[in-house]
Design an enzyme around this catalytic site. Structure first.
Site, PDB file in Angstrom:
ATOM      1  N   LYS A   1       0.676  -1.423   0.076  1.00  0.00           N
ATOM      2  CA  LYS A   1       0.044   0.107   0.019  1.00  0.00           C
ATOM      3  C   LYS A   1       0.753   1.168  -0.107  1.00  0.00           C
ATOM      4  O   LYS A   1       0.379   2.350  -0.530  1.00  0.00           O
ATOM      5  CB  LYS A   1      -0.952   0.050   1.363  1.00  0.00           C
ATOM      6  CG  LYS A   1      -1.859  -0.959   1.207  1.00  0.00           C
ATOM      7  CD  LYS A   1      -3.114  -0.678   0.340  1.00  0.00           C
ATOM      8  CE  LYS A   1      -4.421  -1.576   0.685  1.00  0.00           C
ATOM      9  NZ  LYS A   1      -5.486  -0.801   0.119  1.00  0.00           N
TER      10      LYS A   1
ATOM     11  N   ASP B   1      -8.166  -0.275   7.335  1.00  0.00           N
ATOM     12  CA  ASP B   1      -8.060  -1.457   7.918  1.00  0.00           C
ATOM     13  C   ASP B   1      -6.997  -1.644   8.457  1.00  0.00           C
ATOM     14  O   ASP B   1      -6.533  -2.753   9.146  1.00  0.00           O
ATOM     15  CB  ASP B   1      -8.712  -2.602   7.088  1.00  0.00           C
ATOM     16  CG  ASP B   1     -10.138  -2.483   6.830  1.00  0.00           C
ATOM     17  OD1 ASP B   1     -11.039  -2.292   7.775  1.00  0.00           O
ATOM     18  OD2 ASP B   1     -10.655  -2.421   5.902  1.00  0.00           O
TER      19      ASP B   1
HETATM   20  C1  LIG Z   1      -3.445  -6.827   2.102  1.00  0.00           C
HETATM   21  C2  LIG Z   1      -4.664  -6.293   1.163  1.00  0.00           C
HETATM   22  N1  LIG Z   1      -4.824  -6.717   0.103  1.00  0.00           N
HETATM   23  C3  LIG Z   1      -5.899  -6.255  -0.888  1.00  0.00           C
HETATM   24  C4  LIG Z   1      -6.476  -5.137  -0.432  1.00  0.00           C
HETATM   25  C5  LIG Z   1      -7.604  -4.762  -1.455  1.00  0.00           C
HETATM   26  O1  LIG Z   1      -7.280  -3.639  -1.971  1.00  0.00           O
HETATM   27  P1  LIG Z   1      -8.401  -2.734  -2.590  1.00  0.00           P
HETATM   28  O2  LIG Z   1      -9.361  -2.232  -1.317  1.00  0.00           O
HETATM   29  O3  LIG Z   1      -7.946  -1.646  -3.290  1.00  0.00           O
HETATM   30  O4  LIG Z   1      -9.497  -3.457  -3.376  1.00  0.00           O
HETATM   31  C6  LIG Z   1      -6.357  -4.556   0.791  1.00  0.00           C
HETATM   32  C7  LIG Z   1      -7.274  -3.310   1.374  1.00  0.00           C
HETATM   33  O5  LIG Z   1      -7.138  -2.878   2.150  1.00  0.00           O
HETATM   34  C8  LIG Z   1      -5.193  -5.103   1.595  1.00  0.00           C
HETATM   35  O6  LIG Z   1      -5.100  -4.513   3.075  1.00  0.00           O
END
Ligand SMILES: Cc1ncc(COP(=O)(O)O)c(C=O)c1O
Length: 400
Positions: free
Chosen positions: A67, A113
């Site tokens: 992220k 989150d």
């Molecule tokens: C570890 C992880 N994978 C995937 C996602 C999914 O991303 P998005 O909300 O852009 O669909 C998130 C989102 O917080 C995440 O924390």
């Protein structure tokens, strides 16, 4: 039981080749290294697919998730706009830091989150900005602590992810010196999620180079876990724009209790779903109840199939990845969890047939996070020691 929906939309629509501006700037951030793309032949053989490649984001910038790519690039974009500078003229992260010194907005605000907020707090610390992060009530203490350790203020919202997003927006809108760096759309705040997706392009452009280095063609199936859809937006924009990925089918994976994009595609428009329970799934990063409007068009046109899966698939995926030497958190292993369900669930037989998933399939998954909640991670891995771990010793500590 797992469910699916096939996307009726023609995904051959034309897309522009994604800009490499974010990659150029990311490559100059201290600590930047491409994350590994690892073949897992032992796990592929045990699952009965031809090949399994994992893009392992658990080591990205020391943040345990991908992220930071979005947070840093969105902040760079915001600064360039505020200072009236053409983003293409910025040569390095040092140029972004120089802009930050003169900026009027000096506080980044977001909801998370866990992973996005950590990425934003990290970007703020690099830029010398203050940072306020809102989280669902009862978030894992380790996830809160990791954000505080970067100097940010963490506030637990009165409810789940949606309540945290609302609180962050109210905070940012009440302060001229704050900027809402959210990875999902809010009314009047549509740019940041688009810019986060641009930032994620870096990981997909790394994959292209790594496929070349491995002498590999593009995989047949690419899984992407979906919360609000910003990561899927980036995947679609990359895969649908480049010819080498023409034959790759994109499969989105959501928790059954928060399958807002699957439900939206069925409804034909972005739809709010579910009760917004903060802890309805262990896949905390995917526990979102409304798609990001900025990501909707790409997902609705470019994702071939959406799966909704229960938590036990994610737990098993974490254990299988641990056995293959890949540390993967609850949301991180969700792509593999989707593959497991697709291969094994009788309910998904029609999707399996239509996607041609089987022994010849070459598969890409993204491990989007490491053990960001070590207590939960240990509970899941240790609970079934021997049930999944160690099944694929040939992959342990394998090539990168
Ligand atoms: C570890 C992880 N994978 C995937 C996602 C999914 O991303 P998005 O909300 O852009 O669909 C998130 C989102 O917080 C995440 O924390």
């Amino acid at each position: 039981m797992p469910t699916h929906t096939l996307n009726p939309t023609d995904s051959a629509a034309l897309w522009h080749a994604p800009s490499q501006d974010a990659r150029r700037i990311h490559a100059t951030i201290p600590g930047y290294n491409p994350t590994p793309l690892r073949p897992l032949p032992g796990l592929a053989a045990s699952l009965g697919v031809g090949q399994l490649l994992v893009k392992d984001e658990s080591g990205r910038f020391g943040l345990q998730a991908y992220k930071g790519l979005g947070g840093s690039w969105a902040a760079a974009r915001m600064l360039a706009r505020e200072m009236g500078v053409d983003i293409a003229s910025l040569a390095s992260w040092g140029d972004v830091v120089a802009l930050a010194k003169r900026a009027g907005r000096r506080r980044l605000v977001s909801a998370t989150d866990g992973n996005h907020g950590r990425g934003v707090a990290w970007a703020a610390s690099l830029l010398g900005f203050d940072c306020t992060i809102y989280m669902p009530r009862g978030s894992a203490p380790a996830r809160i602590d990791a954000i505080r350790a970067l100097g940010a203020t963490v506030i637990e919202a009165d409810g789940g992810y949606g309540a945290a997003v609302d609180a962050a927006m109210r905070d940012a809108e009440g302060d001229d010196r704050a900027w809402l760096l959210q990875d999902t759309t809010n009314p009047g705040h549509e740019d940041a999620p688009k810019w986060c997706a641009e930032g994620y392009e870096t990981l997909f452009s790394e994959i292209d180079e790594q496929l070349d280095a491995l002498g590999e063609r593009a995989p047949d199936l690419a899984f992407v876990q979906i919360g609000v859809g910003t990561l899927a937006d980036a995947m679609v924009r990359h895969l649908r724009a480049l010819e080498r990925w023409n034959a790759t089918r994109i499969i989105g994976v959501e928790p059954t209790s928060a399958a807002c994009v699957l439900e939206s595609v069925r409804a034909g428009r972005p739809t709010r779903t579910g009760a917004g329970d903060a802890h309805a799934t262990i896949m905390a990063g995917l526990n979102c109840h409304e798609p990001s409007l900025a990501a909707w068009d790409a997902m609705a046109r470019g994702v071939d199939c959406f799966l909704a899966i229960e938590d036990h698939w994610a737990e098993r995926a974490m254990r299988l990845l641990a056995g293959a030497g890949v540390e993967s958190g609850e949301s991180g292993g969700a792509g593999l969890a989707g593959l497991l369900a697709l291969l094994e669930s009788p309910d998904l037989a029609p999707a399996r047939a239509l996607l041609g998933a089987g022994p010849a399939s070459r598969v890409l998954i993204l491990n989007t996070e490491g053990a960001t909640d070590p207590i939960g991670y240990a509970r899941i891995i240790d609970a079934a020691a021997g049930a999944g771990r160690g099944q694929t010793p040939r992959d342990s500590g394998g090539a990168s």
